[in-house]
Design a protein around this motif. Structure first.
Motif, short mmCIF file in Angstrom:
data_model
loop_
_atom_site.label_atom_id
_atom_site.label_comp_id
_atom_site.label_asym_id
_atom_site.label_seq_id
_atom_site.Cartn_x
_atom_site.Cartn_y
_atom_site.Cartn_z
N LEU C 57 41.99 32.06 52.30
CA LEU C 57 41.30 30.52 51.58
C LEU C 57 40.09 30.89 51.18
O LEU C 57 39.66 30.50 49.97
N ILE C 58 39.13 31.52 51.88
CA ILE C 58 37.73 32.00 51.58
C ILE C 58 37.98 32.68 50.29
O ILE C 58 37.08 32.47 49.28
N ASN C 59 38.75 33.68 50.12
CA ASN C 59 38.89 34.47 48.85
C ASN C 59 39.29 33.58 47.96
O ASN C 59 38.77 33.56 46.60
N ALA C 77 36.73 25.61 49.43
CA ALA C 77 35.67 25.83 50.29
C ALA C 77 35.61 24.57 50.94
O ALA C 77 35.33 25.00 52.22
N LYS C 78 35.92 23.49 50.64
CA LYS C 78 35.69 22.50 51.39
C LYS C 78 36.69 22.50 52.24
O LYS C 78 36.60 22.03 53.63
N ALA C 91 29.65 29.79 56.37
CA ALA C 91 28.35 29.73 55.68
C ALA C 91 28.45 30.36 54.33
O ALA C 91 27.85 29.36 53.23
N TYR C 92 29.35 31.00 53.93
CA TYR C 92 29.76 31.58 52.66
C TYR C 92 30.55 30.37 51.69
O TYR C 92 30.20 30.20 50.83
N ASP C 131 20.28 31.90 59.99
CA ASP C 131 20.18 33.44 59.96
C ASP C 131 21.33 34.23 59.02
O ASP C 131 21.44 35.25 59.09
N SER C 132 22.06 33.49 58.25
CA SER C 132 23.36 33.74 57.42
C SER C 132 22.68 34.76 56.40
O SER C 132 21.41 34.39 55.89
N GLU C 133 23.42 35.77 55.78
CA GLU C 133 22.89 36.55 54.64
C GLU C 133 22.56 35.70 53.34
O GLU C 133 21.88 36.23 52.54
N TYR C 134 23.21 34.36 53.31
CA TYR C 134 22.99 33.57 52.27
C TYR C 134 21.96 32.58 52.33
O TYR C 134 21.57 31.96 51.34
N ALA C 135 21.30 32.65 53.59
CA ALA C 135 20.23 31.45 53.54
C ALA C 135 19.04 31.62 52.73
O ALA C 135 18.71 30.85 52.22
N SER C 136 18.60 32.83 52.46
CA SER C 136 17.52 33.18 51.77
C SER C 136 17.74 32.62 50.25
O SER C 136 16.91 31.88 49.63
N ASP C 137 18.89 33.06 49.73
CA ASP C 137 19.10 32.67 48.36
C ASP C 137 19.37 31.28 48.39
O ASP C 137 18.92 30.51 47.45
#
Lengths: 782, 125, 255
Positions: C57-59, C77-78, C91-92, C131-137
Motif C-alpha cells: 500500500l505504501i509502495n 497514503a491516506k 511518517a512516509y 525524529d523520522s528521517e522525513y522530519a527535516s525536509d
C-alpha cells in the motif's frame, strides 16, 4: 450490580449454562481470536440466552459474516460462522455514457472490501440515480456475483443504459399574458429535437427544473405580476416512448402598476426629497421587481455619500387590490453598525484574486452594507466565468466585525465556434472564431476570427481589458483586414486593413455607456484588370481609386436594455456615433450615424415579437473632397426588396451606384414561431415593412461625373482606348426620394449560425432602382 | 452626473469623538466608537479609527477628498492617555514601490490554458 | 462475461504474497512505475490482510506520487495512515501526502487551498514523528508553505494599498508581521507599513516600523527604501518603545 459470580436474581439456575471451552468453526480468512473477541460469553462463566443474543448481534454488526449460529454440545460452546466473501474485482459492463471511474466513485462497495447484500443493493440504486441525473431514465442494472476460491468473489454490474430520455413537450397552463414560446425562451430546459445530440440542456434534470421555476417567477415579477404563483411544475415520464412531458401550471394574477411612491427616513440629517431623484419606480409604470432592487442600491450609495454608511433602505409595499396598484415607501433607517473585517476569496483555481475582489465596491475595514454585497454578487454572476457564486458572511473577531466569504465554482470560458453562411451578394462564406472570456484568469477577453468566402477574406483580432488602470473603464484593441473582390454589385476590389483602440465608460451601471475611440485604417481600392480599360466605369469611382489612409478619433453613446443580444424579445438598443476623420491621413470628413431598435411582445397568443427600427446618417467633408467609397451605400440590412446598392445616386452613363451623403430608414417587423413546428428546430417566420432613402452626393463627385475633366479625366483616359470620347453625364436620383417595400421571411437557427430567407416586394421605387425579391443571408449579427 | 462618491473605513461622527475623555477605559472607548479599524501592539496600546471619502469622476483616477484618523493612546493600565487627530493634510503623497518579494507556485501561461481549455471545448451553441 | 484479463488473474493467485511483493519492488527499482503499481495493487487484492499488503500500500502511494498522479497517491497514503496509524511507515505516508499537495501549489493570485493542505500534512508529520528521517525536509517545506501563505496576504495587501484603502492594507501587512515573522515577506511587510502609515500621516507608527526594519534587517533594500521615504518628509526612523511593531519583535531575536 450483582457481586461477582452470584447469578442475577430472577434468572433460574437451570438456564444459566456454563461452557468450559469455546470453539469457532467455518472461519477461513478471519482469525478465531477475532470472532471470540465479539462473544460476551467466557469459558467457565454462566451465561443466559441474552448473552447468546448479544454475541450474535455483535458478530452480525461487523458485517463480516453472512450467517452465524451459537450452540452448545457437551462442555464446549460451538460458534459456527459463514464468512462474507471479499470482493476481489469490481467491473462494469455495458456502460458507455458514464465512465468506469465515475461509476466506481458512486459505488460504495470497493475492491478488497467485504461483500454484503445490502451494500450491493444500495450500489444498484446509486448507479440508477447517476443515470437518471444524466437523463437516462430507462437504464437498468443487474449485479452478478462470480465466486472465486478461498471465499473471494468478483462483482460485475451489468448495465443496460437505454437511450436518452428526451423532453417531448414543455407546456404552460394558465398563461394568458405571455405565450408558451415566449416562456420557453425564459427557461433553460429545452425540448429535444433533431439537434438533440448537440445539446445537453434537453435532458431532464430536476435541479434545472427548480432553477427554471425561479427564472419564470423573476420574469413575471419584472413585468408587473406581483401576485404571480407557480401552482405546479410536473415532469411525467412516458416509459414506452422514453420521453418526459414537462408541464408548468401557473397563476398569473393581475398586472400591477406602481401606486404612489414615498421616501421616508428616521435619520435626522437625511432629506428624503433629495433621494427622490434616484427612484426608478415612478407611479403609473408597470411594477418591476428589478427596478425596486436597483432603486435600493442607488439610494443606499446616495445615503452613504452623506456619511450614513450604515443606512439600510427597506421597501414597504402595500397593495391596492381594486385598482391593482402597489405603492412603495422606501424607508431609510439606521442599520446594524458592523464593519467588514476580511473578504476571503475561495475556489478560484484559474481566476486571479483581484478579478473577483475588484467587483466589490467596499473594501476590508469598510462599513458592512448588504446592498453593496448583493450588487457585487450580481456583477460576479454577470461575468459568466463561474457556474456558481455564493457570498456568505460569518462572525468576525469582534461582535461588530463580519467576515465575507466568496465561494466560486469556475466553468470553461474558452470557445471554438464555426459559422457557415450564404448571401446572394457575397456567395458562400464560412468563419471560424476562437474566443476566451477569462484569458489567463485575468478577466480579459480575447477573440480571433478568420472568415473566408467566394469573394471575401476577413481576419479579425480583438482584445478587451475590462478594468483599465485598475478602474472600471474597458479598453479594447482591435486589428482587422477585410478584402472584397469585385462582383456583380461592386466594380472594384477593396482591401481595408486597420485597427482601433476604444475606451468604454459606464455612465449608468451597464445600461448607458460612453465610448471614446480612435480608429485608423488604410483602404486600397483597385479596378481589376478586366474592367480597368472598360469605358463604362464612372469617373467618380476612378477618381476614388488608390490607397486612402483614414485616421479618425470618434465617440459613441450606447443605451442598451435588450434582454438578450441575439433575437431579443424586449428592450431598447440606441446608438449615436460621430467620427471625425482628419487627425492626419488623407480622408477628412465628419461622419454621424444614429440607430434605434425597440422590441416588445405585442401579441402573446402567437408569441408575436414586434420590432421597430429607425436609423440614419450624414457625412460631410471638412477638407479634401469626399470619395465615392466613403459615402453611405444602400445595404439590405436597412432596406430590403432592392439589390445591394440598388438605390441612391447613380452615374447616368455607367449606371454605377455612387452612394450619398444622407441616408435614413424606418423598419417595422413582426417575428413569430411557427405554431406547429417544435421550437427546438429554431424556425421562425417574420413579416416586415421597410422604408428608406439614400441621397445627395458630394458636390465634388457631382462635378466629376458631369465634367470628368474636373477630376482629371480628359478625353483620353489613361489606358483607355484613345479613340473613345469620354463625355460625362448627369447624376440620377440624387434627390431625396423615399423607397418602400413589404415582405416576409423565414429564419433558421442552424448549428452553424442563423440563416435568413427574405421575400420582399418594392412597392415604392424610382425607375432607376434595381429591385430584388429573394434574398438569402447568414452569419451572426453580433 | 458622472461622479460617484464612496465612504471607506470607520464612520466617525465628530460629536461621538468628544465623548472619549482622557482616563476613560478601553471598554468605554469601544462602546462609544466601536472596535477600531486597526490597533497598535497586541493588547492594543493605541486604537486607530480611520475614515476616508473618495470621489471618482468619469474616467479620472479616484481622489481622496476627505481622510480622518482618530488615534486613542492608552497608558499601561489601559486608560486613555491621549487622543490624536490626523486629517487629509497630514497625509503624505507616497508613490508606492512596485518591486515585490518573489513568490513561488506554478503560474500557468497561455498554452496550459489553451490545452486545458481544449480538453472540453464548448461547441459555441 | 469475464474479459481476458480475468483469466490472467486466476493464473497468479497461487503466487505467494512475498514473491508478488518482490516482483513489485523489482519493477519499482527499474522505474517501471505503472507495472509496479499494478503489481502492488494485485498483491493488495489477493492478500488483503497480509504483512505484504501493508508494504505494497505504501509502495502504491510512492509509485503514484513519482508518476505525479497526485490524487491517487494521496488516497493510497491516506488509507495507509488510517489503517496503520501507529506504524512508522505512516511518517512516509504523511510525507507523500504533503509532497503531493506541495507539488500542486498555485501562484499567490489564486486559491491557496493546496498550500494549506500541504502545511497541515507536514505539520502532522513533524508533530507525530519528530525524529523520522522525513522530519527535516518537512520543516523546510513548512517554511516554504508559510512563505507562500504570507505571499498571498502581501498580494492582497498591495492590492488595497494601490487603491488607497489604507485600513485594509495595514491589517493585511500587520497579519504578516504578527503571524509570518519567519518568512521572507517580513521585510516587505514592514516597509509597506511604513508606506501606509506615512500616507495616512501617522508618522510615529511609520517611524517605528522603519526602526524595527532597520534594527532587524539593517542591510535590506527595503530598509533603505523606508529610510529614503521618511527622509522626504524630514523624518528619521526611531522607535517609540510602545509601538506594537517593536513589541511584536521583543520576544524573537530574528538575527
Amino acid at each position: 450490580v450483582a457481586p461477582e459470580g452470584v447469578p442475577v436474581i430472577g434468572i433460574k439456575a437451570a438456564q444459566a449454562a456454563v461452557a468450559s471451552r469455546i470453539q469457532v468453526e467455518g472461519t477461513t480468512r478471519i482469525e478465531d481470536a477475532t470472532v471470540e473477541s465479539y462473544i460476551t460469553i467466557r469459558p467457565g462463566q454462566p451465561y443466559g440466552p441474552s448473552d447468546v443474543d448479544e454475541s450474535l448481534k455483535a458478530l452480525f454488526a461487523t458485517g463480516l459474516f453472512e450467517d452465524v449460529s451459537i450452540s452448545q454440545s457437551g462442555g464446549t460452546l460451538i460458534v459456527r460462522v459463514v464468512e462474507n466473501p471479499i470482493v476481489s474485482r469490481i467491473s462494469f459492463e455495458g456502460n458507455d455514457k458514464i465512465s468506469d471511474e465515475s461509476l466506481t466513485a458512486v459505488v460504495r462497495t470497493t475492491e478488497r472490501s467485504v461483500l454484503t447484500k445490502a451494500k450491493v443493493q444500495s450500489d444498484v440504486q446509486n448507479i440508477l440515480e447517476a443515470y437518471r441525473r444524466s437523463g437516462r431514465y430507462r437504464a437498468s442494472v443487474e449485479p452478478k456475483i462470480i465466486s472465486r476460491d478461498n471465499n473471494r468473489v468478483d462483482l460485475v454490474f451489468e448495465i443496460n443504459e437505454g437511450d436518452k430520455t428526451g423532453i417531448e413537450r414543455i407546456t404552460f397552463i394558465g398563461n394568458e399574458k405571455y405565450s408558451d414560446s415566449r416562456l420557453r425562451d425564459v427557461i433553460r430546459t429545452r425540448e429535444t429535437g433533431l439537434l438533440g445530440f448537440l445539446r445537453t440542456t434537453d435532458t431532464f434534470d430536476p435541479d434545472r427544473l427548480d432553477a427554471d421555476q425561479e427564472l419564470i417567477r423573476q420574469f413575471y415579477y419584472r413585468h408587473g405580476y406581483a401576485d404571480f404563483r407557480i401552482v405546479s411544475a410536473v415532469a411525467d415520464l412516458d416509459r414506452e416512448e422514453n420521453v418526459f412531458y414537462v408541464t408548468f401550471t401557473v397563476e398569473e394574477g393581475d398586472q400591477y402598476t406602481f401606486g404612489d411612491i414615498d421616501v421616508q427616513t428616521s435619520l435626522s440629517a437625511v432629506d428624503p426629497e433629495e433621494l427622490r431623484g434616484v427612484v426608478r419606480t415612478d407611479s403609473g409604470d408597470t411594477y418591476d421587481s428589478l427596478d425596486v432592487e436597483k432603486t435600493l442600491e442607488d439610494m443606499t450609495v446616495e445615503v452613504s455619500k452623506q456619511g450614513y454608511a450604515f443606512a439600510q433602505v427597506r421597501p414597504r409595499a402595500n397593495r391596492d387590490f381594486e385598482n391593482r396598484t402597489i405603492s412603495i415607501t422606501y424607508f431609510i433607517e439606521e442599520g446594524p453598525r458592523a464593519y467588514v473585517e476580511r473578504i476571503n476569496v475561495r475556489g478560484n483555481d484559474r481566476t486571479r484574486d483581484y478579478v473577483i475582489r475588484r467587483e466589490f465596491d467596499l473594501a476590508e475595514g469598510d462599513a458592512f452594507n448588504r446592498v453593496l454585497i448583493d450588487k457585487a454578487e450580481r456583477r460576479l454572476k454577470n461575468l459568466r466565468f463561474f457556474k456558481e457564486v455564493r457570498v456568505t458572511t460569518s462572525r468576525g473577531s469582534a461582535p461588530d466585525r463580519v467576515i465575507i466569504n466568496v465561494d466560486v465554482v469556475e466553468q470553461p470560458t474558452g470557445e471554438v465556434s464555426f459559422g457557415i453562411g450564404y448571401s446572394t451578394s457575397d456567395g458562400v462564406l464560412g468563419d471560424i472564431t476562437i474566443q476566451e472570456k477569462n484569458f489567463l484568469g485575468r478577466g480579459q477577453f480575447v477573440r480571433a476570427k478568420f472568415g473566408l468566402g467566394e469573394s471575401q477574406q476577413t481576419y479579425e483580432f480583438a482584445f478587451t481589458e475590462p478594468f483599465f488602470l485598475g478602474r472600471r473603464i474597458s479598453m479594447s484593441l482591435e486589428a482587422y483586414q477585410r478584402s472584397y473582390d469585385a462582383n456583380d454589385f461592386r466594380q472594384y476590389d477593396e482591401t481595408t486593413t486597420g485597427g482601433s483602440v476604444a475606451f468604454g465608460l459606464p455612465l449608468r451601471e451597464d445600461e448607458l455607456r460612453l465610448n471614446l475611440y480612435y480608429a485608423i485604417f488604410n483602404r486600397d481600392v483597385e479596378l481589376d484588370n478586366t474592367t480597368i480599360n472598360n469605358i463604362n466605369v464612372s469617373a467618380a469611382i476612378r477618381d476614388g481609386l488608390g490607397t486612402v489612409l483614414t485616421s479618425a478619433p470618434g465617440y459613441s453613446i450606447v443605451y442598451n436594455t435588450l434582454d438578450q443580444n441575439f433575437n431579443p424579445n424586449e428592450g431598447i438598443y440606441a446608438k449615436f456615433d460621430q467620427q471625425i476623420a482628419g487627425a492626419g491621413g488623407d480622408a477628412q470628413y465628419i461622419r454621424t450615424t444614429a440607430e434605434v431598435r425597440a422590441y416588445e411582445e405585442i401579441y402573446s397568443d402567437w408569441g408575436l415579437i414586434g420590432q421597430l427600427r429607425a436609423g440614419g446618417g450624414y457625412i460631410t467633408s471638412i477638407g479634401n473632397d469626399l470619395r465615392v467609397q466613403e459615402q453611405f451605400q444602400h445595404s439590405q440590412d436597412w432596406l430590403r426588396g432592392f439589390q445591394t446598392r440598388g438605390i441612391g445616386p447613380r452615374d447616368a452613363l455607367t449606371g454605377d451606384a455612387l452612394g450619398g451623403r444622407w441616408y435614413a430608414h424606418v423598419n417595422a417587423e413582426g417575428r413569430f414561431p411557427f405554431p406547429w413546428i417544435p421550437k427546438e428546430l429554431g424556425l421562425s417566420g417574420a413579416v416586415f415593412a421597410d422604408a428608406g432613402a439614400l441621397w445627395d452626393v458630394d458636390p465634388s463627385i457631382n462635378d466629376c461625373v458631369t465634367t470628368p475633366a474636373s477630376c482629371g479625366f480628359v478625353a483620353s483616359v489613361p489606358n483607355v482606348p484613345s479613340d473613345t470620347a469620354y463625355s460625362g453625364d448627369t447624376v440620377q436620383s440624387n434627390g431625396f426620394a423615399p423607397r418602400a417595400s413589404i415582405g416576409a421571411g423565414i429564419q433558421w437557427i442552424s448549428p452553424f449560425g442563423p440563416l435568413r430567407m427574405d421575400f420582399a416586394w418594392a412597392v415604392l421605387k424610382e425607375d432607376e432602382d434595381k429591385t430584388e425579391i429573394f434574398r438569402l443571408s447568414g452569419g451572426t449579427r453580433f | 452626473c458622472f461622479t460617484t462618491t464612496l465612504t471607506h473605513g470607520h464612520v466617525i461622527s465628530p460629536d461621538t469623538v468628544q465623548d472619549v475623555q482622557i482616563g476613560s477605559s478601553r471598554e468605554q472607548v469601544e462602546l462609544v466608537l466601536g472596535s477600531p479599524s486597526t490597533t497598535s501592539r497586541l493588547e492594543g496600546d493605541a486604537y486607530y479609527y480611520i475614515s476616508q471619502v473618495t470621489e471618482t469622476t468619469a474616467f479620472l483616477p479616484p481622489e481622496v477628498v476627505e481622510q480622518r484618523v482618530v488615534a486613542v493612546y492608552f497608558d499601561e493600565e489601559g486608560f486613555v492617555r491621549d487622543v490624536g487627530f490626523y486629517s487629509l493634510e497630514d497625509g503624505k503623497v507616497v508613490d508606492i514601490l512596485t518591486r515585490k518579494t518573489r513568490t513561488g507556485g506554478a503560474d500557468y501561461g497561455f498554452l496550459t490554458q489553451i490545452l486545458r481549455g481544449a480538453q472540453n471545448p464548448s461547441l459555441g451553441l | 462475461c469475464s474479459s481476458t484479463s480475468d483469466d490472467a488473474d486466476l493464473a497468479t493467485t497461487d503466487i505467494p504474497a512475498e514473491e508478488l511483493y518482490n516482483q513489485g519492488l523489482a519493477l519499482r527499482n527499474e522505474g517501471r512505475f505503472r507495472e509496479a503499481s499494478d503489481k502492488f495493487a494485485e498483491l493488495d487484492r489477493y492478500y488483503p490482510y497480509s504483512e505484504y499488503a501493508r508494504k505494497s500500500l505504501i509502495n502504491v502511494a510512492y509509485v503514484n506520487y513519482s508518476r505525479s498522479k497526485y490524487p491517487e497517491a494521496i488516497n493510497a497514503a491516506k488509507r495507509f495512515t488510517t489503517l496503520y496509524p501507529g506504524n512508522p511507515d505512516s511518517a512516509y505516508a504523511l510525507y507523500i501526502i504533503g509532497q503531493s499537495y506541495f507539488k500542486q501549489i498555485p501562484d499567490v493570485t489564486r486559491d491557496q487551498q493546496n498550500t494549506q493542505r500541504a502545511l497541515s500534512a507536514f505539520g502532522e508529520l513533524v508533530q507525530r514523528f519528530p525524529d523520522s528521517e522525513y522530519a527535516s525536509d518537512a520543516e523546510t517545506k513548512i517554511r516554504a508553505t508559510e512563505d507562500q501563505l504570507a505571499g498571498k496576504e502581501m498580494e492582497v495587501g498591495r492590492y488595497y494599498l494601490k487603491r488607497d484603502n489604507y485600513v485594509a492594507a495595514i491589517n493585511r501587512f500587520k497579519l504578516v508581521v504578527l503571524n509570518y515573522q519567519t518568512t521572507r515577506h517580513i521585510e516587505e511587510a514592514l516597509f509597506r507599513l511604513v508606506e501606509s502609515y506615512y500616507a495616512l500621516g501617522v508618522i510615529n507608527e511609520a517611524q517605528t516600523a522603519a526602526a524595527v526594519l532597520g534594527h532587524n534587517y539593517p542591510d535590506s533594500q527595503w530598509y533603505k527604501d523606508a529610510y529614503n521615504l521618511l527622509q522626504t518628509g524630514g523624518y528619521s526612523p526611531e522607535s517609540d518603545g510602545g509601538s506594537w511593531i517593536s513589541n511584536a519583535f521583543k520576544g524573537i531575536n530574528v538575527l
